[in-house]
Design a protein around this motif. Structure first.
Motif, PDB file in Angstrom:
ATOM      1  N   ILE A  43       2.413 -15.837   8.996  1.00  0.00           N
ATOM      2  CA  ILE A  43       2.509 -14.412   8.684  1.00  0.00           C
ATOM      3  C   ILE A  43       1.372 -13.654   9.362  1.00  0.00           C
ATOM      4  CG2 ILE A  43       2.387 -12.706   6.818  1.00  0.00           C
ATOM      5  CD1 ILE A  43       3.848 -14.859   5.069  1.00  0.00           C
ATOM      6  N   LYS A  77       0.844 -13.437  -1.132  1.00  0.00           N
ATOM      7  CA  LYS A  77      -0.375 -12.685  -0.841  1.00  0.00           C
ATOM      8  C   LYS A  77      -1.405 -12.877  -1.955  1.00  0.00           C
ATOM      9  CE  LYS A  77      -2.019  -7.980  -0.082  1.00  0.00           C
ATOM     10  NZ  LYS A  77      -1.669  -6.567  -0.106  1.00  0.00           N
ATOM     11  N   ILE A  92      10.839 -16.999   1.717  1.00  0.00           N
ATOM     12  CA  ILE A  92       9.694 -16.085   1.781  1.00  0.00           C
ATOM     13  C   ILE A  92      10.098 -14.686   2.231  1.00  0.00           C
ATOM     14  CG2 ILE A  92       8.001 -17.922   2.113  1.00  0.00           C
ATOM     15  CD1 ILE A  92       7.881 -17.090   5.089  1.00  0.00           C
ATOM     16  N   LEU A 132       6.837 -12.507  -1.098  1.00  0.00           N
ATOM     17  CA  LEU A 132       5.725 -12.277  -0.163  1.00  0.00           C
ATOM     18  C   LEU A 132       4.497 -11.748  -0.898  1.00  0.00           C
ATOM     19  CD1 LEU A 132       7.324 -10.818   3.087  1.00  0.00           C
ATOM     20  CD2 LEU A 132       5.992 -12.917   2.854  1.00  0.00           C
TER      21      LEU A 132
END
Length: 110
Positions: free
Chosen positions: A91, A33, A23, A29
C-alpha cells in the motif's frame, strides 16, 4: 525472495485475488491502518468506528480467514495484529502513484 510475476501459479493468482478483495473494503483498510504500527485489542479497533461491534467483528473475521491478520487471545480479550506484514509496504508503494498529479483516475467519477 520475491517471485517474478510469470512464476505465479493459477492457484496463487486465485488466492491473491481473494487477499486483494479482502483489503479492498474501506473499513478493512482503515482497520489495517490502525494496526500497521502496533497490535490493538478488539475494543480499541471498535471504538474507532461509528457502527455496530458486530460489523467490525465481521471485517476482522474476514481478514483473519484470509490470513491478513492474526489474533492472540488474552483471557476474554482479543488482540489483533497484521500477519501479512508486506501489505502495508504494498500500500505504501502505491500511495506516491495515486498522489501524483498525473494519476489518471478521477475519484469524483465513481
Amino acid at each position: 525472495m520475491e517471485l517474478e510475476l510469470i512464476e505465479i501459479s493459477e492457484e496463487q493468482i486465485e488466492v491473491l485475488c481473494k487477499v486483494f478483495k479482502g483489503i479492498s473494503d474501506p473499513t478493512r483498510l482503515k482497520i489495517l491502518k490502525l494496526l500497521w504500527n502496533s497490535p490493538k485489542y478488539a475494543y480499541e479497533i471498535e471504538s474507532q468506528f461509528d457502527f455496530e461491534r458486530s460489523n467490525v467483528a465481521k471485517h476482522l473475521s474476514i481478514m483473519l480467514k484470509l490470513g491478513i491478520l492474526k489474533v492472540e487471545k488474552e483471557g476474554n480479550k482479543s488482540r489483533y495484529s497484521v500477519r501479512m506484514t508486506c501489505i502495508p509496504r504494498v500500500i505504501g508503494c502505491l500511495i506516491p502513484y495515486i498522489e501524483d498529479s498525473n494519476y489518471p483516475y478521477n475519484i469524483e467519477e465513481k
